[in-house]
Design an enzyme around this catalytic site. Structure first.
Site, PDB file in Angstrom:
ATOM      1  CG  LEU A  41      -4.004  -2.555   3.972  1.00 41.21           C
ATOM      2  CD1 LEU A  41      -5.386  -2.110   4.399  1.00 41.21           C
ATOM      3  CD2 LEU A  41      -4.024  -4.020   3.582  1.00 41.21           C
ATOM      4  CB  CYS A  42      -2.879  -1.791  -2.336  1.00 39.17           C
ATOM      5  SG  CYS A  42      -3.276  -0.908  -3.802  1.00 39.17           S
ATOM      6  N   PRO A  43      -1.831   1.419  -1.799  1.00 36.62           N
ATOM      7  CG  PRO A  43      -1.457   3.490  -2.857  1.00 36.62           C
ATOM      8  CD  PRO A  43      -2.332   2.815  -1.827  1.00 36.62           C
TER       9      PRO A  43
END
Ligand code: SF4
Lengths: 346, 78
Positions: free
Chosen positions: B12-14
């Site tokens: 998942l981001c980042p």
């Protein structure tokens, strides 16, 4: 013309860090941003996971802020190093499990290290005196400067006039007269400065920049540590705390139950690491069992899972249970609503 | 010019951006890296990161629920 001085600015994506960086840019300083990923940062993970929100993908606030400012951003993974900060904070925790003062010292310290390694001259943060009860007080500002090692190479442009002159000010790299004296929780001066710079859109994290300030999240993390008997964690552990309902029907196991399709898909990715339950006679959630479970525990887990399926009022629900690649099916009676004590919810 | 693939699935981001950034550090200008991710946010974030660091996104496509972002490494290191 002399080469401009270079500053590395901590960028959270919030307004204050944007204003601090902008203030430096206005003075002709070359600014690059740095952002640290601890694993707890509020980065829209719930949003990225939930199906209904996926149609409008979330952007990373820090990247977005840096792009608005026209600066480069370096995002650094500090997940492992952060464990010590979180589990052994010298200055303790804030309202929940947020070790803000240690955290700030750590991040400024990392930025200072990056500064020296990359030939930059000083570190900039968007800290404002009196803004946060733990880390942003007049008496804690010097603590951060000292413990990070940055000392007087740490400049807080938004409150600089209320603090002793730092080296960038004394040496004339920046003009102290053009820095600010913001103080306290009143956001009006920041709003006015933002308006003056044409900054109209920015992230407004409620309470803080990370999940550790969130009471529900902190409760789940405390539960995890208690059960393990130590404050250890991996990235997967802390990600899973952001997803689903967490229920602990027995001290030796908990269930993570997807609340909608996106969460079910996300949990599905972990099915090999956990015992996995899924209703098959009725539409229903995917549940992961974290811990140890004997046959009667599995029965109970299946009954809880069935409770959250569309067969909750049916006499029997068939639940598929997969454990270490072995799949069995259990026909269970869903628990009634009043058979799930409130205390099971973590 | 060499071609590389970076598996950023389930991250998942980042994290996809961090992995891209770290991968590119070891590459030369003109090299191509294909980043495969499952977090749709990466389709905003990786191009944004590339724009600010002087790398070019030369393709973005979706294949069976996965997002493939193809980046050509630019002259500016890092
Ligand atoms: S809110 Fe979280 S990220 Fe922000 S200073 Fe506190 S502990 Fe660190």
């Amino acid at each position: 013309m002399a080469t401009p001085r270079k500053a590395v600015a901590l960028i959270s994506g919030g307004l204050d860090s944007m204003l601090a960086a902008r203030t430096m840019l206005e003075q002709g300083i070359h600014v690059e941003g740095i952002n640290f990923f601890t694993g707890f940062c509020v980065e829209g993970h719930t949003h990225a996971i939930r199906a209904k929100d996926r149609a409008r993908p979330k952007r990373n606030n820090a990247l977005w802020a840096a792009e608005q400012l026209g600066i480069r951003l370096h995002i650094i993974d500090v997940i492992d190093e952060y464990k010590d900060v979180l589990t052994k904070p010298k200055h303790g925790y804030g309202a929940n499990l947020n070790p803000c003062l240690d955290c700030k010292g750590f991040m400024v310290g990392k930025a200072y290290q990056w500064m020296t390694e990359n030939g930059f001259d000083f570190v900039v943060t968007g800290e404002v005196i009196g803004q946060r009860p733990m880390s942003q007080r007049k008496d804690t500002m010097p603590v951060i400067a000292r413990e990070s090692g940055a000392g007087d190479l740490l400049l807080r442009p938004l409150s600089a006039k209320l603090l002793p002159p730092t080296r960038p000010e004394r040496e004339g790299w920046v003009d102290r007269d053009k820095l600010f004296d913001f103080n306290g929780r009143n956001r009006k001066p920041q709003m006015a400065l933002a308006a003056a710079h044409g900054i109209t859109e920015y992230a407004q994290p409620a309470g803080g920049c990370c999940f550790l300030t969130d009471a529900t999240y902190a409760r789940k993390l405390t539960d995890l540590w208690q059960v393990r008997g130590s404050k250890e964690y991996e990235l997967d552990d802390i990600m899973l705390l952001k997803v689903g309902r967490h229920l602990r029907p027995r001290p030796h196991f908990k269930l993570i139950i997807g609340r909608e399709e996106g969460e079910n898909n996300f949990l599905e990715g972990y099915r090999r690491q956990f015992t996995c339950l899924r209703p098959i006679s009725h539409h229903g959630p995917l549940a992961l069992l974290d811990g140890t479970a004997d046959e009667s525990d599995l029965q109970l887990a299946a009954r809880v899972t069935a409770r959250f399926s569309q067969g909750r009022n049916a006499p029997l629900v068939q639940v598929e249970v997969t454990r270490q690649s072995v799949t069995t099916r259990l026909d269970v009676q869903p628990l009634a609503e009043d058979e799930i004590p409130h205390a099971w919810y973590i | 010019m060499t071609r590389h693939t970076l598996d950023a699935r389930r991250l998942l981001c980042p994290m996809p951006v961090i992995r891209t950034q770290n991968k590119i550090k070891s590459l030369a200008p003109g090299d191509i890296v294909e980043v495969v991710c499952t977090d749709p946010g990466a389709t905003n974030d990786i191009p944004a990161w590339c724009r600010m660091h002087g790398h070019a996104v030369i393709g973005t496509e979706t294949r069976s629920g996965e997002f493939i972002i193809t980046v050509e490494v630019g002259k500016i290191a890092g």
